[in-house]
Design an enzyme around this catalytic site. Structure first.
Site, PDB file in Angstrom:
ATOM      1  N   THR A  57     -41.971 -16.221 -25.077  1.00 25.59           N
ATOM      2  CA  THR A  57     -41.630 -14.820 -24.826  1.00 25.59           C
ATOM      3  C   THR A  57     -40.179 -14.619 -24.416  1.00 25.59           C
ATOM      4  O   THR A  57     -39.670 -13.502 -24.463  1.00 25.59           O
ATOM      5  CB  THR A  57     -42.531 -14.235 -23.718  1.00 25.59           C
ATOM      6  OG1 THR A  57     -42.297 -14.948 -22.491  1.00 25.59           O
ATOM      7  CG2 THR A  57     -43.994 -14.332 -24.100  1.00 25.59           C
ATOM      8  N   CYS A  65     -47.014 -14.652 -10.687  1.00 25.26           N
ATOM      9  CA  CYS A  65     -47.132 -13.599 -11.700  1.00 25.26           C
ATOM     10  C   CYS A  65     -48.602 -13.438 -12.120  1.00 25.26           C
ATOM     11  O   CYS A  65     -49.287 -14.428 -12.409  1.00 25.26           O
ATOM     12  CB  CYS A  65     -46.287 -13.946 -12.919  1.00 25.26           C
ATOM     13  SG  CYS A  65     -46.256 -12.624 -14.166  1.00 25.26           S
ATOM     14  N   ARG A  68     -51.398 -13.910 -17.670  1.00 25.84           N
ATOM     15  CA  ARG A  68     -52.135 -15.118 -18.030  1.00 25.84           C
ATOM     16  C   ARG A  68     -51.196 -16.319 -18.029  1.00 25.84           C
ATOM     17  O   ARG A  68     -50.072 -16.251 -18.530  1.00 25.84           O
ATOM     18  CB  ARG A  68     -52.761 -14.939 -19.411  1.00 25.84           C
ATOM     19  CG  ARG A  68     -53.652 -16.113 -19.831  1.00 25.84           C
ATOM     20  CD  ARG A  68     -54.335 -15.830 -21.162  1.00 25.84           C
ATOM     21  NE  ARG A  68     -53.350 -15.700 -22.230  1.00 25.84           N
ATOM     22  CZ  ARG A  68     -53.677 -15.451 -23.493  1.00 25.84           C
ATOM     23  NH1 ARG A  68     -54.940 -15.246 -23.827  1.00 25.84           N
ATOM     24  NH2 ARG A  68     -52.725 -15.354 -24.413  1.00 25.84           N
ATOM     25  N   ARG A  90     -35.058 -13.827 -19.627  1.00 25.06           N
ATOM     26  CA  ARG A  90     -34.861 -12.525 -18.987  1.00 25.06           C
ATOM     27  C   ARG A  90     -35.949 -12.292 -17.942  1.00 25.06           C
ATOM     28  O   ARG A  90     -37.052 -12.847 -18.053  1.00 25.06           O
ATOM     29  CB  ARG A  90     -34.876 -11.397 -20.021  1.00 25.06           C
ATOM     30  CG  ARG A  90     -36.188 -11.209 -20.745  1.00 25.06           C
ATOM     31  CD  ARG A  90     -36.054 -10.098 -21.796  1.00 25.06           C
ATOM     32  NE  ARG A  90     -37.324  -9.811 -22.456  1.00 25.06           N
ATOM     33  CZ  ARG A  90     -37.787 -10.457 -23.515  1.00 25.06           C
ATOM     34  NH1 ARG A  90     -37.069 -11.448 -24.036  1.00 25.06           N
ATOM     35  NH2 ARG A  90     -38.945 -10.124 -24.040  1.00 25.06           N
ATOM     36  N   CYS A  92     -39.038 -11.002 -15.766  1.00 20.23           N
ATOM     37  CA  CYS A  92     -40.334 -10.412 -16.087  1.00 20.23           C
ATOM     38  C   CYS A  92     -40.410  -8.997 -15.526  1.00 20.23           C
ATOM     39  O   CYS A  92     -40.015  -8.744 -14.379  1.00 20.23           O
ATOM     40  CB  CYS A  92     -41.456 -11.268 -15.506  1.00 20.23           C
ATOM     41  SG  CYS A  92     -43.114 -10.613 -15.749  1.00 20.23           S
ATOM     42  N   CYS A  95     -43.994  -9.210 -12.804  1.00 17.21           N
ATOM     43  CA  CYS A  95     -43.932  -9.806 -11.458  1.00 17.21           C
ATOM     44  C   CYS A  95     -42.605  -9.543 -10.765  1.00 17.21           C
ATOM     45  O   CYS A  95     -42.460  -9.785  -9.575  1.00 17.21           O
ATOM     46  CB  CYS A  95     -44.206 -11.299 -11.515  1.00 17.21           C
ATOM     47  SG  CYS A  95     -42.949 -12.278 -12.379  1.00 17.21           S
ATOM     48  N   TRP A 448     -19.221 -21.211  24.392  1.00 17.73           N
ATOM     49  CA  TRP A 448     -20.489 -20.482  24.272  1.00 17.73           C
ATOM     50  C   TRP A 448     -20.348 -19.307  23.309  1.00 17.73           C
ATOM     51  O   TRP A 448     -21.165 -19.125  22.407  1.00 17.73           O
ATOM     52  CB  TRP A 448     -20.937 -19.975  25.653  1.00 17.73           C
ATOM     53  CG  TRP A 448     -22.323 -19.399  25.642  1.00 17.73           C
ATOM     54  CD1 TRP A 448     -23.476 -20.035  26.005  1.00 17.73           C
ATOM     55  CD2 TRP A 448     -22.705 -18.076  25.247  1.00 17.73           C
ATOM     56  NE1 TRP A 448     -24.549 -19.196  25.845  1.00 17.73           N
ATOM     57  CE2 TRP A 448     -24.112 -17.987  25.386  1.00 17.73           C
ATOM     58  CE3 TRP A 448     -22.019 -16.964  24.787  1.00 17.73           C
ATOM     59  CZ2 TRP A 448     -24.821 -16.827  25.082  1.00 17.73           C
ATOM     60  CZ3 TRP A 448     -22.722 -15.800  24.480  1.00 17.73           C
ATOM     61  CH2 TRP A 448     -24.103 -15.744  24.628  1.00 17.73           C
ATOM     62  N   TYR A 452     -22.145 -18.627  19.724  1.00 14.81           N
ATOM     63  CA  TYR A 452     -22.952 -17.410  19.600  1.00 14.81           C
ATOM     64  C   TYR A 452     -22.512 -16.589  18.387  1.00 14.81           C
ATOM     65  O   TYR A 452     -23.334 -16.069  17.628  1.00 14.81           O
ATOM     66  CB  TYR A 452     -22.797 -16.596  20.889  1.00 14.81           C
ATOM     67  CG  TYR A 452     -23.728 -15.416  21.020  1.00 14.81           C
ATOM     68  CD1 TYR A 452     -25.109 -15.599  21.059  1.00 14.81           C
ATOM     69  CD2 TYR A 452     -23.238 -14.124  21.131  1.00 14.81           C
ATOM     70  CE1 TYR A 452     -25.961 -14.524  21.205  1.00 14.81           C
ATOM     71  CE2 TYR A 452     -24.084 -13.034  21.270  1.00 14.81           C
ATOM     72  CZ  TYR A 452     -25.450 -13.247  21.312  1.00 14.81           C
ATOM     73  OH  TYR A 452     -26.294 -12.176  21.455  1.00 14.81           O
ATOM     74  N   ASP A 468     -25.368 -23.815  27.328  1.00 16.68           N
ATOM     75  CA  ASP A 468     -26.032 -22.581  27.741  1.00 16.68           C
ATOM     76  C   ASP A 468     -27.011 -22.853  28.890  1.00 16.68           C
ATOM     77  O   ASP A 468     -27.845 -23.765  28.822  1.00 16.68           O
ATOM     78  CB  ASP A 468     -26.781 -21.994  26.547  1.00 16.68           C
ATOM     79  CG  ASP A 468     -27.483 -20.706  26.898  1.00 16.68           C
ATOM     80  OD1 ASP A 468     -26.838 -19.652  26.801  1.00 16.68           O
ATOM     81  OD2 ASP A 468     -28.667 -20.760  27.280  1.00 16.68           O
TER      82      ASP A 468
END
Length: 526
Positions: A57, A65, A68, A90, A92, A95, A448, A452, A468
């Site tokens: 396809t 998906c 089938r 490409r 789907c 899905c 510190w 962070y 810390d």
């Protein structure tokens, strides 16, 4: 198609019982038998980690998906959507790969690739080429392409192109935006290129992909887009963290929503974020330039840590007996990001030696005094009124009028001057170590604060403030002995590369902590 009853027990167990921490390494080997079993059983653990191309396809799908299952000999497997698309498949339409969790940041073992992906998401290839991106990361262009092939299965250019296509496809499906605005909002430089790309991929113009003609009128410059994440997600913990630090006039947390003012490219607007069904968040954007949408989405994903893989991170951290019960109690804990590096750095300096509420109140004064007010069309009755002050404005202002210590005011002013001179200071670079060195060279930034900022703004998953006080208290042993920073740093080696998440689990364990509810260590004072 092979008969699964004839598969070896080893292959069957490999596909069925593989620990989450091994999934990514396994997929890099692309064991066709186990991958086929994953798509045959619609194994949700592989969503975002595996994409299947169907040769008959020309379509690529998610492993979940509902279509089938194709024959074994007609499929090929890819570690990323970009790899599948670069191979000529490409997306789907059923899905919809564009709404699968984006786990590319956590795939593989290359920190260079992780940083490159972050820069690409933020537009790093929109105005530059691969060589420029590689230079920023401190590697050669050839090496960067090789690393991408190894860890992502596609070139950097293909990753950037796939992101644009998938975002455009999502906007076509989920919004009533005109096609010209979809092109700009998804990062295409021209409508012509946008149309050509979709004709090449789908054999039809982009407008033909819109399943329904939405006749509803939208507010000018506003739209909603849903962003996926991989569950679990501790939304309450995220909002609690952001609520405690919400800057008056700039941010609001109410109920289950987060709202704030934003400024990009000289324009300003407002965003709101709320949880949505099917493991997604709904982001409503009011902004006059839809071309800024990719940047806005990238920042939202950063703030809410949407690219994290909690299963992989949690499984690794749970190997340490001291962290295992914390991970089990908060399996969806994320590292909250920051909308803007300068804003975060100012907050950190303001918070030195005072409580979080006191620092937040002081930031509110800063915003009222030096922040630009929102245009009347953007203001609302719920408290959003100003933008956070720009660095250039703070650099030329006298902060002593806010009633804060002179040394701290001078540190913020000097920081603003440094940011005005080099706006790229808070961009991800070659390594975490390099980032810490660069941050510590800024006025008012100690170890510190640098760690962070690396955690929340640079999105470094291995950043770890070993000195810390809250972390040292949390690691106190049964005899009441608290480790030294050096001992904690040594202990944290087993938590790599997810030490930032280990820190969040320790902070969330109920131990009073300066970053979450109290004072920041006075050693951070300017």
């Amino acid at each position: 198609m092979p008969d699964f009853r004839e598969l070896s027990r080893a292959s069957a167990r490999k596909a069925r019982d593989m620990p989450c921490t091994m999934v990514d390494d396994f997929l890099m080997d692309m064991d066709r038998t186990a991958c086929y079993r994953a798509i045959s059983t619609r194994d949700i653990r592989f969503d975002g980690r595996l994409f299947v191309g169907v040769k008959t396809t020309g379509i690529y799908c998610r492993p979940i998906c509902p279509a089938r299952t194709p024959k074994f000999e007609n499929v090929s497997f890819y570690a990323s959507a970009a790899a599948a698309q670069e191979a000529g498949f490409r997306p789907c339409l059923r899905c919809r790969p564009e709404v699968s969790p984006d786990l590319a940041f956590w795939r593989g073992s290359s920190n260079t690739v992780s940083r490159a992906l972050a820069l690409i998401e933020s537009g790093g290839l929109d105005g530059d080429d691969v060589e420029g991106l590689a230079n920023w990361l401190g590697v050669g262009g050839r090496q960067l392409r090789r690393l991408f092939r190894q860890h992502v299965g596609a070139s950097p250019i293909a990753v950037a192109q796939t992101r644009r296509v998938l975002l455009a496809k999502q906007l076509i499906h989920e919004t009533p935006l005109p096609m010209a605005e979809v092109a700009l909002a998804s990062g295409f430089n021209s409508v012509r290129r946008f149309n050509e790309t979709f004709l090449e991929l789908f054999g039809r113009p982009p407008a033909a992909l819109r399943r329904s003609r939405d006749k509803t009128r939208r507010e000018a410059g506003a739209l909603s887009v849903r962003l996926p994440y991989r569950p679990p997600y501790d939304w309450d913990a995220m909002l609690s963290f952001l609520s405690a630090r919400a800057i008056p006039g700039v941010e609001i947390v109410a109920g289950d929503s987060y709202r704030r003012t934003i400024a990009i490219g000289g324009k300003c607007g407002v965003i709101s974020v709320v949880p949505a069904p099917k493991n997604r968040i709904d982001v409503r954007v009011r902004f006059p330039e839809m071309a800024a949408l990719p940047q806005i989405i990238a920042r939202v994903r950063r703030v809410f840590d949407l690219a994290a893989d909690p299963d992989t991170i949690g499984a690794h951290l749970a190997l340490d007996p001291s962290l295992a019960p914390l991970v089990a109690a908060r399996p969806g804990l994320r590292v909250p990001g920051a909308w803007d590096g300068f804003e975060l750095a100012v907050r950190a300096i303001f918070g030195q030696q005072i409580t979080v509420p006191a620092a937040t109140k002081l930031l509110g004064k800063l915003v009222q005094a030096f922040g630009d007010p929102l245009p009347p069309a953007m203001t609302d009755s719920e408290g959003l009124s100003h933008l956070f002050p720009f660095a250039a404005r703070i650099a030329s202002s006298n902060l002593a009028t806010l009633g804060m210590p002179g040394a701290r005011a001078m540190a913020v002013t000097s920081l603003a001057q440094a940011i005005s001179a080099d706006p790229a200071i808070f961009s991800r670079g070659a390594s975490l170590e390099d980032a810490i060195v660069k941050l510590r060279a800024l006025p008012g930034i100690g170890e510190w604060t640098a760690q962070y900022i690396a955690m929340r703004e640079l999105r470094e998953p291995d950043a770890f403030p070993a000195a810390d006080i809250g972390l040292l208290r949390a690691m106190t042993d049964g005899e009441g002995r608290r480790p030294s920073p050096a001992e904690l740093l040594t202990r944290s080696e087993r938590w790599r590369p997810w030490r930032a998440y280990a820190a969040l689990h320790l902070w969330a364990a109920g131990v009073p902590h300066p970053a979450l509810s109290g004072k920041i260590d006075e050693r951070e004072a300017a």
